[in-house]
Structure formats: structure tokens, C-alpha cells
Design a protein around this motif. Structure first.
Motif, PDB file in Angstrom:
ATOM      1  N   SER A  16       0.842  -1.193   0.000  1.00  0.00           N
ATOM      2  CA  SER A  16       0.000   0.000   0.000  1.00  0.00           C
ATOM      3  C   SER A  16       0.883   1.251   0.000  1.00  0.00           C
ATOM      4  O   SER A  16       2.101   1.184   0.244  1.00  0.00           O
ATOM      5  CB  SER A  16      -0.906   0.006   1.227  1.00  0.00           C
ATOM      6  OG  SER A  16      -0.125   0.169   2.412  1.00  0.00           O
ATOM      7  N   TRP A  17       0.249   2.408  -0.240  1.00  0.00           N
ATOM      8  CA  TRP A  17       0.975   3.683  -0.138  1.00  0.00           C
ATOM      9  C   TRP A  17       1.481   3.881   1.286  1.00  0.00           C
ATOM     10  O   TRP A  17       2.603   4.362   1.484  1.00  0.00           O
ATOM     11  CB  TRP A  17       0.056   4.835  -0.535  1.00  0.00           C
ATOM     12  CG  TRP A  17       0.729   6.184  -0.556  1.00  0.00           C
ATOM     13  CD1 TRP A  17       1.319   6.781  -1.624  1.00  0.00           C
ATOM     14  CD2 TRP A  17       0.885   7.086   0.549  1.00  0.00           C
ATOM     15  NE1 TRP A  17       1.841   7.998  -1.261  1.00  0.00           N
ATOM     16  CE2 TRP A  17       1.589   8.207   0.066  1.00  0.00           C
ATOM     17  CE3 TRP A  17       0.510   7.057   1.889  1.00  0.00           C
ATOM     18  CZ2 TRP A  17       1.907   9.289   0.879  1.00  0.00           C
ATOM     19  CZ3 TRP A  17       0.830   8.135   2.704  1.00  0.00           C
ATOM     20  CH2 TRP A  17       1.524   9.235   2.198  1.00  0.00           C
ATOM     21  N   SER A  73      -4.496   2.923   1.652  1.00  0.00           N
ATOM     22  CA  SER A  73      -4.357   1.727   2.494  1.00  0.00           C
ATOM     23  C   SER A  73      -4.535   0.434   1.702  1.00  0.00           C
ATOM     24  O   SER A  73      -4.344  -0.658   2.240  1.00  0.00           O
ATOM     25  CB  SER A  73      -5.385   1.767   3.635  1.00  0.00           C
ATOM     26  OG  SER A  73      -6.719   1.755   3.123  1.00  0.00           O
ATOM     27  N   SER A  74      -4.890   0.558   0.409  1.00  0.00           N
ATOM     28  CA  SER A  74      -5.133  -0.639  -0.400  1.00  0.00           C
ATOM     29  C   SER A  74      -3.828  -1.198  -0.956  1.00  0.00           C
ATOM     30  O   SER A  74      -2.861  -0.471  -1.184  1.00  0.00           O
ATOM     31  CB  SER A  74      -6.080  -0.308  -1.554  1.00  0.00           C
ATOM     32  OG  SER A  74      -5.460   0.579  -2.470  1.00  0.00           O
ATOM     33  N   THR A  75      -3.817  -2.498  -1.140  1.00  0.00           N
ATOM     34  CA  THR A  75      -2.661  -3.155  -1.740  1.00  0.00           C
ATOM     35  C   THR A  75      -3.061  -3.740  -3.085  1.00  0.00           C
ATOM     36  O   THR A  75      -4.246  -3.877  -3.384  1.00  0.00           O
ATOM     37  CB  THR A  75      -2.130  -4.287  -0.842  1.00  0.00           C
ATOM     38  OG1 THR A  75      -3.173  -5.262  -0.658  1.00  0.00           O
ATOM     39  CG2 THR A  75      -1.698  -3.746   0.509  1.00  0.00           C
ATOM     40  N   GLY A  76      -2.074  -4.059  -3.881  1.00  0.00           N
ATOM     41  CA  GLY A  76      -2.335  -4.696  -5.166  1.00  0.00           C
ATOM     42  C   GLY A  76      -1.091  -5.453  -5.575  1.00  0.00           C
ATOM     43  O   GLY A  76       0.030  -5.043  -5.266  1.00  0.00           O
ATOM     44  N   ARG A  93      -8.793  11.536  -1.218  1.00  0.00           N
ATOM     45  CA  ARG A  93      -9.208  10.171  -0.875  1.00  0.00           C
ATOM     46  C   ARG A  93      -8.254   9.121  -1.433  1.00  0.00           C
ATOM     47  O   ARG A  93      -8.151   8.032  -0.880  1.00  0.00           O
ATOM     48  CB  ARG A  93     -10.617   9.922  -1.429  1.00  0.00           C
ATOM     49  CG  ARG A  93     -11.700  10.791  -0.814  1.00  0.00           C
ATOM     50  CD  ARG A  93     -13.051  10.457  -1.409  1.00  0.00           C
ATOM     51  NE  ARG A  93     -13.381   9.039  -1.252  1.00  0.00           N
ATOM     52  CZ  ARG A  93     -14.440   8.452  -1.802  1.00  0.00           C
ATOM     53  NH1 ARG A  93     -15.272   9.167  -2.562  1.00  0.00           N
ATOM     54  NH2 ARG A  93     -14.679   7.176  -1.609  1.00  0.00           N
ATOM     55  N   ASN A  94      -7.592   9.446  -2.545  1.00  0.00           N
ATOM     56  CA  ASN A  94      -6.749   8.463  -3.227  1.00  0.00           C
ATOM     57  C   ASN A  94      -5.357   9.026  -3.504  1.00  0.00           C
ATOM     58  O   ASN A  94      -5.191  10.247  -3.669  1.00  0.00           O
ATOM     59  CB  ASN A  94      -7.390   8.045  -4.552  1.00  0.00           C
ATOM     60  CG  ASN A  94      -8.738   7.392  -4.358  1.00  0.00           C
ATOM     61  OD1 ASN A  94      -8.852   6.383  -3.669  1.00  0.00           O
ATOM     62  ND2 ASN A  94      -9.781   7.960  -4.966  1.00  0.00           N
ATOM     63  N   TRP A 120       3.921   4.029  -6.630  1.00  0.00           N
ATOM     64  CA  TRP A 120       3.235   5.031  -5.820  1.00  0.00           C
ATOM     65  C   TRP A 120       3.971   6.373  -5.914  1.00  0.00           C
ATOM     66  O   TRP A 120       5.192   6.423  -5.893  1.00  0.00           O
ATOM     67  CB  TRP A 120       3.187   4.613  -4.358  1.00  0.00           C
ATOM     68  CG  TRP A 120       2.218   3.529  -4.013  1.00  0.00           C
ATOM     69  CD1 TRP A 120       2.517   2.248  -3.646  1.00  0.00           C
ATOM     70  CD2 TRP A 120       0.791   3.628  -3.954  1.00  0.00           C
ATOM     71  NE1 TRP A 120       1.374   1.534  -3.371  1.00  0.00           N
ATOM     72  CE2 TRP A 120       0.294   2.363  -3.546  1.00  0.00           C
ATOM     73  CE3 TRP A 120      -0.124   4.648  -4.204  1.00  0.00           C
ATOM     74  CZ2 TRP A 120      -1.051   2.092  -3.389  1.00  0.00           C
ATOM     75  CZ3 TRP A 120      -1.479   4.386  -4.044  1.00  0.00           C
ATOM     76  CH2 TRP A 120      -1.934   3.134  -3.640  1.00  0.00           C
ATOM     77  N   ARG A 133       1.561  -3.202  -7.385  1.00  0.00           N
ATOM     78  CA  ARG A 133       1.934  -1.864  -6.911  1.00  0.00           C
ATOM     79  C   ARG A 133       3.233  -1.886  -6.118  1.00  0.00           C
ATOM     80  O   ARG A 133       3.363  -2.623  -5.141  1.00  0.00           O
ATOM     81  CB  ARG A 133       0.820  -1.271  -6.037  1.00  0.00           C
ATOM     82  CG  ARG A 133      -0.429  -0.967  -6.828  1.00  0.00           C
ATOM     83  CD  ARG A 133      -1.560  -0.490  -5.961  1.00  0.00           C
ATOM     84  NE  ARG A 133      -2.840  -0.932  -6.545  1.00  0.00           N
ATOM     85  CZ  ARG A 133      -3.964  -1.094  -5.871  1.00  0.00           C
ATOM     86  NH1 ARG A 133      -3.996  -0.849  -4.578  1.00  0.00           N
ATOM     87  NH2 ARG A 133      -5.053  -1.492  -6.478  1.00  0.00           N
ATOM     88  N   TYR A 167      -5.449   5.020  -6.206  1.00  0.00           N
ATOM     89  CA  TYR A 167      -5.990   4.002  -5.304  1.00  0.00           C
ATOM     90  C   TYR A 167      -6.061   4.570  -3.892  1.00  0.00           C
ATOM     91  O   TYR A 167      -5.348   5.522  -3.542  1.00  0.00           O
ATOM     92  CB  TYR A 167      -5.092   2.752  -5.287  1.00  0.00           C
ATOM     93  CG  TYR A 167      -4.854   2.144  -6.641  1.00  0.00           C
ATOM     94  CD1 TYR A 167      -5.804   1.312  -7.237  1.00  0.00           C
ATOM     95  CD2 TYR A 167      -3.670   2.395  -7.316  1.00  0.00           C
ATOM     96  CE1 TYR A 167      -5.561   0.747  -8.488  1.00  0.00           C
ATOM     97  CE2 TYR A 167      -3.429   1.841  -8.567  1.00  0.00           C
ATOM     98  CZ  TYR A 167      -4.381   1.015  -9.141  1.00  0.00           C
ATOM     99  OH  TYR A 167      -4.144   0.473 -10.377  1.00  0.00           O
ATOM    100  N   ASP A 168      -6.879   3.934  -3.096  1.00  0.00           N
ATOM    101  CA  ASP A 168      -6.915   4.244  -1.661  1.00  0.00           C
ATOM    102  C   ASP A 168      -5.526   3.978  -1.073  1.00  0.00           C
ATOM    103  O   ASP A 168      -4.918   2.945  -1.370  1.00  0.00           O
ATOM    104  CB  ASP A 168      -7.959   3.358  -0.971  1.00  0.00           C
ATOM    105  CG  ASP A 168      -8.144   3.705   0.496  1.00  0.00           C
ATOM    106  OD1 ASP A 168      -7.214   3.412   1.279  1.00  0.00           O
ATOM    107  OD2 ASP A 168      -9.204   4.243   0.854  1.00  0.00           O
TER     108      ASP A 168
END
Length: 317
Positions: A170-171, A305-308, A278-279, A253, A311, A302-303
Motif C-alpha cells: 500500500s501507499w 491503504s489498499s494493496t495490489g 481520498r486516493n 506510488w 503496486r 488508489y486508496d
């Protein structure tokens, strides 16, 4: 017949005494450096000293030439053996001696950020004039090996292979990594701003105006359209500044909050996007994505706190 006093030399020649009107040839007779009563040549001593001095001066000159050649060795090498890889060496300004982080110097300048072929009103790709100060950016994406050395673990989405780009983060995790890295190194690493990322991807002031980071052919510089998104960093061609994988391997990121109207409202000099949102912005495309996402102007968000699985990040300084 009168008596004559004869003086013989080593060659059997006979010379008469000066009192009898016959000139006597002595070895030092025409040597102005000879002093009366000396047992040899004063001139020989001077000549020896002169030779020693000349040798010493010659050695100093030779040492100076060697020093100059060593100092400008890379420049001379680029002249004698020109190649794209050699030319890129001059942009690598820093390498961390412990962690091996290579940072490329990006000279500041002004460029048109966004897609110049997309002039639709309200588009978040609308061309936007931006001016940046000089900075450094990572030659490679942050690898699994570097992440592991700083954080002490391998993210779940990554194979434990040091030369893979770290991914599945995540970021917020990327920011945690940067903070830990700065504690370890005493430096001020950070995520690049969106403008810094795009300017570097375009090749900075060395840009050839390529659609992708370093080429008009995505296949030469980018990983895309594959089932497996994992690829070793630095295996495609670099861009004009010697930076690798900015058009696709993993998404990267950026520091900025995403703003759909960013190109129209951001400040002209050193923009950083809105102060909240928000993103967070991601840039660069990824190995399993479409080729369009490898374009230098492509934006994603992306949010934080989200992972991918696709990323990752690249450092700036």
C-alpha cells in the motif's frame, strides 16, 4: 738547437709549454665552469644536477598527466567507446555504499505534463506546463532485496527473489519503508511527486519526446500484457537518463493525492497536487496491464491503504 719541454696527452699528441710559445691544451682550458686547483670538472657536477632536475620535472609532469586522465577517465571512455550504457553513467550521481541504492540526477527544467494529443476539456490528461527544480530519482524500482534489508520481511505478494521489484504494498507501507530507510541512512529519501515522476519518465531535459519511457516502442522498454507480472528490474532498455522500468513492471506510488483536474489547477513550479484527498496517485503501468497504461502520461489512483499485486515504488531524493 734549443731544448723544448714536451707535454704528452693520452692520444700521443705533444704540446709545448706556453713559455716557449707553444700552446698547451688542457682538458679544462676552454671550460668556463672549471675552477683553478680543482681536481676535475665543475661543469660535470652541474650537468649531473641539471639532468637530475630535468628527470624530476619530467616525473612531475607525467604524474600530473596521469592524475588528469584518471579524473576524466569516464569522459574519455565515453569519447573513445561511445554506447548508450556508457553515456548513461554520467547521470548516476549517488550510490549508497551499504545498501547499493543508485540514484540518477535529474536536472530541473520546464515541460508539458500530460498527453499533448488529448485536449478534451476537463480531461485529467490535459497538457499542463510545469517547472521543476533538480532532484534525484531511483535508477531502478525498489527491489525485494532492498525492501527486505530495510523492513526485515518480504511482502506476501512477492517471491523472495532480490532482483524482483517489490510489489503488493500500500501507499502507507511504502511511506513506512521510506521512513525506516531514512533512519538507517540518515538521508531524506521520499516518494517522487507526480510531476517529478513524469518528467523523469520523459527523459528530463534529454527527452526525445517518446510515448513510452525511452522509446516509441513499448516492447523495448516496458513489461506489459503478460500473465506473470514479476520481472527482474533493469532488463529492458533504459530511458534517456538511464532509468529503467518506468513504463511498466509494477505501478509506482507517488507522493501526491489524486486530483482529476490537477493539470489545470496545480501551481506552475514544483507542484505537489492537493493537500488532501481520498486516493493516492500511481504511475507507470504494470506487467499484466495493457500497453496504453505504459504511456508516460498515464495516471492511476488508489486508496492509500489498499494493496495490489502490481503496486510498488521508486525512490526520490
Amino acid at each position: 738547437m734549443s731544448d723544448k719541454k714536451r707535454v704528452g696527452n693520452n692520444n700521443g699528441e705533444n704540446e709545448s709549454d706556453s713559455d716557449l710559445g707553444i700552446h698547451v691544451i688542457v682538458p679544462w682550458a676552454e671550460d668556463p665552469d672549471h675552477e683553478e686547483g680543482s681536481s676535475g670538472y665543475k661543469g660535470n657536477g652541474k650537468r649531473k644536477k641539471k639532468k637530475v632536475r630535468n628527470k624530476f620535472i619530467a616525473l612531475l609532469v607525467l604524474a600530473a598527466i596521469v592524475a588528469v586522465v584518471c579524473f576524466f577517465f569516464d569522459d574519455l571512455k565515453r569519447l573513445v567507446f561511445p554506447s548508450s550504457e556508457t553515456e548513461n553513467v554520467e547521470y548516476i550521481a549517488q550510490k549508497d555504499p551499504t545498501l547499493g541504492i543508485e540514484m540518477v540526477y535529474v536536472e530541473g527544467g520546464t515541460f508539458m505534463m500530460g498527453d499533448e494529443d488529448d485536449d478534451e476539456a476537463g480531461s485529467d490528461k490535459l497538457p499542463h506546463r510545469v517547472s521543476l527544480d533538480s532532484y534525484y530519482i531511483g535508477k531502478y524500482e525498489v527491489t525485494v532485496g532492498l525492501w527486505k534489508a530495510v523492513m526485515g520481511y518480504v511482502p506476501e505478494a512477492c517471491a523472495d527473489i532480490d532482483r524482483y521489484p517489490v510489489s503488493g504494498i500500500s501507499w502507507e507501507e511504502a511511506q513506512d519503508f521510506v521512513n525506516e530507510l531514512n533512519v538507517m541512512t540518515g538521508k531524506n529519501y521520499r516518494l517522487p511527486t507526480e510531476a517529478e515522476w513524469e518528467y523523469a519518465a520523459r527523459g528530463g531535459n534529454k527527452s526525445r519526446g517518446c510515448k513510452y519511457a525511452g522509446s516509441h516502442s513499448a516492447a523495448k522498454v516496458a513489461w506489459y500484457g503478460e500473465d506473470d507480472y514479476k520481472n527482474y528490474v533493469g532488463t529492458k532498455q533504459p530511458n534517456e537518463l538511464g532509468i529503467y522500468d518506468m513504463s511498466g513492471n509494477v505501478e509506482e506510488w507517488c507522493h501526491d493525492w489524486y486530483d482529476s483536474d490537477y493539470y489545470n489547477r496545480s501551481p506552475f513550479r514544483n507542484p505537489q497536487g492537493p493537500s488532501s484527498g481520498r486516493n493516492k496517485v500511481c504511475r507507470g503501468g504494470y506487467s499484466s496491464g495493457d500497453v496504453e497504461k505504459c504511456e508516460v502520461s498515464y495516471r492511476e489512483y488508489y486508496d492509500p491503504s489498499s494493496t495490489g499485486y502490481f503496486r510498488g515504488l521508486r525512490l526520490a531524493l
